[in-house]
Write a protein that holds these residues in place. Structure first.
Motif, PDB file in Angstrom:
ATOM      1  N   ARG A  49       0.616   3.492   0.939  1.00 29.06           N
ATOM      2  CA  ARG A  49       0.302   3.437  -0.489  1.00 29.06           C
ATOM      3  C   ARG A  49       0.103   1.996  -0.942  1.00 29.06           C
ATOM      4  O   ARG A  49      -0.888   1.661  -1.589  1.00 29.06           O
ATOM      5  CB  ARG A  49       1.430   4.092  -1.296  1.00 29.06           C
ATOM      6  N   ARG A  52      -3.166   0.408   0.411  1.00 25.80           N
ATOM      7  CA  ARG A  52      -4.369   0.866  -0.311  1.00 25.80           C
ATOM      8  C   ARG A  52      -4.433   0.273  -1.715  1.00 25.80           C
ATOM      9  O   ARG A  52      -5.486  -0.177  -2.163  1.00 25.80           O
ATOM     10  CB  ARG A  52      -4.404   2.390  -0.380  1.00 25.80           C
ATOM     11  N   ASP A  58     -10.271   1.506   2.545  1.00 25.49           N
ATOM     12  CA  ASP A  58     -10.139   2.824   3.161  1.00 25.49           C
ATOM     13  C   ASP A  58     -10.144   2.598   4.666  1.00 25.49           C
ATOM     14  O   ASP A  58     -10.485   1.523   5.144  1.00 25.49           O
ATOM     15  CB  ASP A  58     -11.316   3.723   2.765  1.00 25.49           C
ATOM     16  N   GLY A  59      -9.782   3.593   5.415  1.00 23.02           N
ATOM     17  CA  GLY A  59      -9.844   3.457   6.866  1.00 23.02           C
ATOM     18  C   GLY A  59      -8.705   2.668   7.459  1.00 23.02           C
ATOM     19  O   GLY A  59      -8.860   2.050   8.510  1.00 23.02           O
ATOM     20  N   ARG A  61      -5.117   2.594   9.321  1.00 27.35           N
ATOM     21  CA  ARG A  61      -4.366   3.475  10.223  1.00 27.35           C
ATOM     22  C   ARG A  61      -3.085   2.774  10.655  1.00 27.35           C
ATOM     23  O   ARG A  61      -3.102   1.599  11.040  1.00 27.35           O
ATOM     24  CB  ARG A  61      -5.228   3.791  11.447  1.00 27.35           C
ATOM     25  N   CYS A  89      -7.348  -1.802  10.549  1.00 25.24           N
ATOM     26  CA  CYS A  89      -8.470  -1.483   9.683  1.00 25.24           C
ATOM     27  C   CYS A  89      -9.577  -0.919  10.563  1.00 25.24           C
ATOM     28  O   CYS A  89     -10.199  -1.650  11.333  1.00 25.24           O
ATOM     29  CB  CYS A  89      -8.949  -2.725   8.941  1.00 25.24           C
ATOM     30  N   SER A  91     -12.292   0.659   9.366  1.00 21.77           N
ATOM     31  CA  SER A  91     -13.596   0.513   8.728  1.00 21.77           C
ATOM     32  C   SER A  91     -14.103  -0.909   8.970  1.00 21.77           C
ATOM     33  O   SER A  91     -13.400  -1.735   9.550  1.00 21.77           O
ATOM     34  CB  SER A  91     -13.477   0.802   7.222  1.00 21.77           C
TER      35      SER A  91
END
Length: 145
Positions: A49, A52, A58-59, A61, A89, A91
């Motif tokens: 959380r 982000r 996004d992306g 992990r 990351c 992305s």
């Protein structure tokens, strides 16, 4: 002393670490994404959380839990129980960007604008404020650096 539970994310893209500065408050120092857990929140969920909210990425992990550390702040009358994580990351991130955190966990008025950028591990990492670099040796060992 009050005990607060904190989470911190070492987000990597290859051998680069994501750090940020406060656009309007440079005295806040260079940091990694993180913050205070919400009441009853699991640290694994909290770090995702916070990552982000503070990066806008996004992306992300979760790769590993790196460890836990208690850090005493006598001037605040607080003990911070810190949980450190390695996130990857997946992305394709920009090299540098600004992001507004809309829900700061430190009680500040929103939004807070962060300037995020990547630094080279291990030698390109600037000094991180408030001991946030304390688990970087564990991250570097995990990455084989």
């Amino acid at each position: 002393m009050d005990r607060m539970h904190k989470v911190y994310a070492y987000i990597t893209d290859g051998n680069h670490l994501l750090v940020f500065d406060h656009l309007h408050f440079p005295e806040a120092g260079t940091q990694v994404p993180g913050g205070t857990l919400e009441p009853g929140e699991d640290p694994d969920a909290g770090v995702m959380r916070e990552a982000r909210e503070e990066t806008g990425l996004d992306g992300l992990r979760m790769c590993a839990r790196l460890g836990e550390v208690d850090r005493v702040f006598p001037e605040l009358g607080q003990v911070h129980h810190r949980h450190y994580y390695h996130l990857i990351c997946d992305s394709v991130p920009p090299e540098r960007w600004c992001h507004d955190e809309m829900n700061p966990s430190d009680g500040s008025l929103a939004p807070i604008t962060f300037v995020l950028y990547w630094v080279l591990l291990p030698d390109g990492v600037p000094e991180l404020i408030a001991g946030m670099g304390e688990m970087l040796p564990s991250l570097c060992a995990e990455l084989g650096l």
